[in-house]
Design a protein around this motif. Structure first.
Motif, PDB file in Angstrom:
ATOM      1  N   THR A  28     -58.760 -70.718  -6.639  1.00 35.50           N
ATOM      2  CA  THR A  28     -59.112 -70.972  -5.229  1.00 35.50           C
ATOM      3  C   THR A  28     -60.476 -70.392  -4.922  1.00 35.50           C
ATOM      4  O   THR A  28     -60.728 -69.219  -5.191  1.00 35.50           O
ATOM      5  CB  THR A  28     -58.057 -70.344  -4.299  1.00 35.50           C
ATOM      6  N   MET A  29     -61.324 -71.226  -4.362  1.00 36.95           N
ATOM      7  CA  MET A  29     -62.666 -70.802  -3.999  1.00 36.95           C
ATOM      8  C   MET A  29     -62.785 -70.727  -2.482  1.00 36.95           C
ATOM      9  O   MET A  29     -62.129 -71.463  -1.757  1.00 36.95           O
ATOM     10  CB  MET A  29     -63.720 -71.776  -4.557  1.00 36.95           C
ATOM     11  N   LYS A  30     -63.659 -69.846  -2.024  1.00 38.32           N
ATOM     12  CA  LYS A  30     -63.816 -69.656  -0.577  1.00 38.32           C
ATOM     13  C   LYS A  30     -64.725 -70.700   0.037  1.00 38.32           C
ATOM     14  O   LYS A  30     -64.587 -71.069   1.205  1.00 38.32           O
ATOM     15  CB  LYS A  30     -64.404 -68.284  -0.293  1.00 38.32           C
ATOM     16  N   SER A  65     -60.102 -76.580  -0.619  1.00 35.44           N
ATOM     17  CA  SER A  65     -59.851 -75.306  -1.297  1.00 35.44           C
ATOM     18  C   SER A  65     -58.467 -75.276  -1.940  1.00 35.44           C
ATOM     19  O   SER A  65     -58.298 -74.810  -3.072  1.00 35.44           O
ATOM     20  CB  SER A  65     -59.982 -74.170  -0.277  1.00 35.44           C
ATOM     21  N   ARG A  68     -58.430 -77.409  -4.916  1.00 36.86           N
ATOM     22  CA  ARG A  68     -59.396 -76.869  -5.875  1.00 36.86           C
ATOM     23  C   ARG A  68     -60.410 -77.905  -6.361  1.00 36.86           C
ATOM     24  O   ARG A  68     -60.612 -78.073  -7.584  1.00 36.86           O
ATOM     25  CB  ARG A  68     -58.695 -76.229  -7.080  1.00 36.86           C
ATOM     26  N   ASN A  91     -66.222 -67.270  -5.250  1.00 36.02           N
ATOM     27  CA  ASN A  91     -64.969 -66.533  -5.377  1.00 36.02           C
ATOM     28  C   ASN A  91     -65.336 -65.079  -5.588  1.00 36.02           C
ATOM     29  O   ASN A  91     -65.151 -64.523  -6.659  1.00 36.02           O
ATOM     30  CB  ASN A  91     -64.141 -67.077  -6.547  1.00 36.02           C
TER      31      ASN A  91
END
Lengths: 106, 113
Positions: A28-30, A65, A68, A91
């Protein structure tokens, strides 16, 4: 695996065509940013997204998000769109994709 | 929009000499970064810097590398001594918040001969 997987590595389009680039993330990326690097190496920021979709002229980008991934869609490709496109995801550190080399032909 | 300026745009230097790359970040930004891109390869993170200190550095940030921003002036990357493998384009970036919404400079193309 790599935190960011960018596809395709290379793309060739004729003027006026539409196409898309995609980055898949291993976690998971911000947020995500998309850049265009021109033939002189100059880096231009196209989009910054923490979520959702943004449009700017012929470009549109989506970031999901939860699923992904992020996409960059180019509509009505022009010769000046040629260059290398990078996604960069956050991240707690920025991870760059390997880039997509786009060539737009007349 | 606001810009990050990098000076010089190109630099050629003899191996073993010192080089300083200068970055003038966006005026109200607080976080500063250096990235390295070898020709034809992806961008690689080198270091980030906040409040006068290195926050994080990668294994590419060799002992010969140092960064500083004395008195709010240029954010600099110094390489001393330079090696042939230091030839690359070095990009500076800044952001208001950590790892968020970067503004990149145009890069300094360094050639070590």
């Amino acid at each position: 695996g790599m935190p960011v997987e960018q596809n395709p590595p290379a793309l060739s389009l004729y003027e006026g065509a539409d196409s898309g680039l995609r980055c898949n993330f291993s976690t998971t990326m911000k947020s995500v940013q998309w850049f265009q690097q021109n033939h002189r190496g100059r880096l231009i920021t196209l989009f910054y997204l923490a979520q959702g979709t943004k449009e700017n002229g012929r470009l549109k980008s989506t970031f999901n998000s939860k699923e992904r991934y992020s996409t960059l869609h180019i509509k009505d490709a022009q010769l000046e769109d040629s260059g290398t496109y990078f996604c960069a995801a956050d991240n707690n550190r920025i991870f760059f994709g390997d880039g997509t080399q786009l060539v737009v032909k007349p | 929009g606001p810009k990050v300026l990098q000076i010089p745009s190109h630099q050629i230097i003899d191996m073993g000499q010192m080089v300083t790359l200068n970055c003038d970040p966006v005026s109200n930004h607080l976080y500063f970064y250096w990235y390295k891109q070898i020709l034809g390869q992806q961008m690689e993170f080198l270091v980030n810097f906040y409040n006068g200190k290195v926050m994080e550095k990668s294994k590419l940030f060799k002992d010969q590398f140092s960064v500083e921003r004395p008195d709010g002036s240029y954010f600099t990357l110094k390489i001393q001594p330079t090696a042939l493998e230091d030839s690359a384009v070095y990009f500076c970036a800044s952001s208001l918040q950590e790892n968020s919404d970067y503004t990149f400079g145009s890069g300094t193309r360094l050639l070590v001969i």
